[in-house]
Design a protein around this motif. Structure first.
Motif, short mmCIF file in Angstrom:
data_model
loop_
_atom_site.label_atom_id
_atom_site.label_comp_id
_atom_site.label_asym_id
_atom_site.label_seq_id
_atom_site.Cartn_x
_atom_site.Cartn_y
_atom_site.Cartn_z
N GLY A 61 13.11 95.08 19.07
CA GLY A 61 14.40 94.80 18.44
C GLY A 61 15.20 96.07 18.23
N LEU A 62 14.45 97.14 17.88
CA LEU A 62 15.12 98.43 17.71
C LEU A 62 15.70 98.93 19.02
N GLU A 63 14.96 98.75 20.09
CA GLU A 63 15.47 99.18 21.39
C GLU A 63 16.72 98.41 21.74
N THR A 64 16.72 97.12 21.45
CA THR A 64 17.91 96.31 21.69
C THR A 64 19.06 96.80 20.82
N GLU A 65 18.72 97.07 19.56
CA GLU A 65 19.76 97.55 18.67
C GLU A 65 20.26 98.93 19.08
N VAL A 66 19.34 99.79 19.54
CA VAL A 66 19.74 101.12 20.01
C VAL A 66 20.67 100.97 21.21
N GLN A 67 20.34 100.06 22.12
CA GLN A 67 21.20 99.82 23.29
C GLN A 67 22.58 99.33 22.83
N PHE A 68 22.56 98.40 21.87
CA PHE A 68 23.82 97.88 21.33
C PHE A 68 24.64 99.00 20.70
N LEU A 69 23.94 99.82 19.88
CA LEU A 69 24.64 100.93 19.22
C LEU A 69 25.15 101.96 20.22
N ARG A 70 24.39 102.18 21.31
CA ARG A 70 24.87 103.09 22.35
C ARG A 70 26.14 102.54 22.99
N GLY A 71 26.15 101.24 23.23
CA GLY A 71 27.35 100.61 23.78
C GLY A 71 28.53 100.75 22.83
N GLU A 72 28.27 100.49 21.55
CA GLU A 72 29.32 100.64 20.54
C GLU A 72 29.79 102.09 20.47
N ASN A 73 28.84 103.01 20.51
CA ASN A 73 29.17 104.43 20.48
C ASN A 73 30.03 104.80 21.69
N SER A 74 29.68 104.28 22.84
CA SER A 74 30.44 104.54 24.05
C SER A 74 31.87 104.02 23.91
N LYS A 75 31.99 102.79 23.37
CA LYS A 75 33.32 102.22 23.15
C LYS A 75 34.12 103.07 22.18
N LEU A 76 33.44 103.49 21.10
CA LEU A 76 34.12 104.32 20.10
C LEU A 76 34.52 105.68 20.67
N MET A 77 33.66 106.24 21.51
CA MET A 77 33.99 107.52 22.15
C MET A 77 35.19 107.36 23.07
N ASP A 78 35.25 106.24 23.82
CA ASP A 78 36.41 105.96 24.66
C ASP A 78 37.66 105.84 23.80
N LYS A 79 37.54 105.16 22.66
CA LYS A 79 38.66 105.01 21.74
C LYS A 79 39.09 106.37 21.19
N VAL A 80 38.11 107.23 20.87
CA VAL A 80 38.40 108.57 20.37
C VAL A 80 39.16 109.37 21.44
N VAL A 81 38.69 109.28 22.67
CA VAL A 81 39.36 110.00 23.77
C VAL A 81 40.78 109.47 23.92
N GLU A 82 40.92 108.15 23.86
CA GLU A 82 42.25 107.54 23.98
C GLU A 82 43.17 107.99 22.83
N LEU A 83 42.63 107.99 21.61
CA LEU A 83 43.41 108.42 20.45
C LEU A 83 43.75 109.91 20.51
N MET A 84 42.81 110.71 21.02
CA MET A 84 43.09 112.14 21.15
C MET A 84 44.19 112.38 22.18
N ALA A 85 44.18 111.60 23.27
CA ALA A 85 45.25 111.72 24.27
C ALA A 85 46.58 111.31 23.66
N ALA A 86 46.58 110.21 22.90
CA ALA A 86 47.81 109.78 22.23
C ALA A 86 48.26 110.82 21.22
N ASN A 87 47.29 111.41 20.51
CA ASN A 87 47.60 112.46 19.54
C ASN A 87 48.22 113.66 20.24
N ASP A 88 47.64 114.06 21.36
CA ASP A 88 48.19 115.19 22.12
C ASP A 88 49.60 114.88 22.60
#
Length: 177
Positions: A61-88
Motif C-alpha cells: 500500500g505504501l508503494e502504491t501511495e508512494v507512486q501516487f505521491l510521486r505523480g502528485e509531486n510531478s504534477k505539482l512540479m509542473d505547476k511550479v514550473v508553469e507558475l514560475m514561467a508566468a511569474n517571469d
C-alpha cells in the motif's frame, strides 16, 4: 515445568500502519514414563505471520501511495514550473511598465518645466503688453486732456469775450439815453 515467554514487537511503517506482533512460546516438560522426560517446545507464531502479511500489504500500500505521491509531486512540479514561467513573464511585463512609467514621469517633468517657463514668459509678455497699452492709454488720455483743456480755454475765452461784448452792448444803450 512450563515456561512462557512473550515477545511483543511494534513496527510503524512510514506512519501508515502499526504492526503489533506477539509471539508466545511455551515449553512444557511432560513425563511420558517414569524415567523419560520429553521436552516439548511449542511456539505459537501465527500472530507473527499475520502481522508480516499485514506489513507486506501495508508496504505494498505504501508503494502504491508512494507512486501516487510521486505523480502528485510531478504534477505539482509542473505547476511550479508553469507558475514560475508566468511569474517571469509578469516580472518582465512589470519591468517594462516601470520603465514606461519612468519615461512618462520624465516626460511629464520636462513638460511641467516647459509649461512653467512658458507661463513665466507669458506673464512677462502680458505685463509688457499691459505696460505698453497703459502707456499708450495714458499718452492718449494726456493728449485728450490737453485738447479738452485747450478747447475749454478757448470756450472760456470765447465766453468771456462774449460776456464782455454783451456787457459792453448793455452799457452802450444806457449811455445813449
Amino acid at each position: 515445568c512450563m515456561c512462557m515467554c512473550m515477545c511483543v514487537c511494534m513496527r510503524v511503517c512510514a506512519g501508515v500502519c502499526a504492526c503489533v506482533c506477539a509471539c508466545v512460546c511455551a515449553c512444557v516438560c511432560v513425563q511420558v514414563c517414569v524415567h523419560v522426560y520429553v521436552h516439548v517446545c511449542m511456539c505459537i507464531c501465527v500472530c507473527m505471520c499475520i502481522c508480516m502479511c499485514v506489513c507486506v500489504q501495508a508496504i505494498g500500500g505504501l508503494e502504491t501511495e508512494v507512486q501516487f505521491l510521486r505523480g502528485e509531486n510531478s504534477k505539482l512540479m509542473d505547476k511550479v514550473v508553469e507558475l514560475m514561467a508566468a511569474n517571469d513573464s509578469l516580472r518582465a511585463c512589470n519591468i517594462a511598465l516601470e520603465s514606461n512609467c519612468k519615461g512618462l514621469m520624465e516626460e511629464l517633468s520636462i513638460k511641467q518645466a516647459q509649461w512653467s517657463e512658458r507661463e513665466e514668459s507669458l506673464k512677462c509678455e502680458i505685463q509688457k503688453q499691459w505696460g505698453d497699452r497703459y502707456h499708450e492709454w495714458i499718452t492718449k488720455a494726456d493728449k485728450k486732456m490737453e485738447e479738452l483743456l485747450t478747447v475749454n480755454s478757448m470756450f472760456q475765452s470765447l465766453l468771456k469775450s462774449h460776456q464782455h461784448t454783451a456787457q459792453s452792448r448793455k452799457v452802450e444803450p444806457n449811455s445813449k439815453q
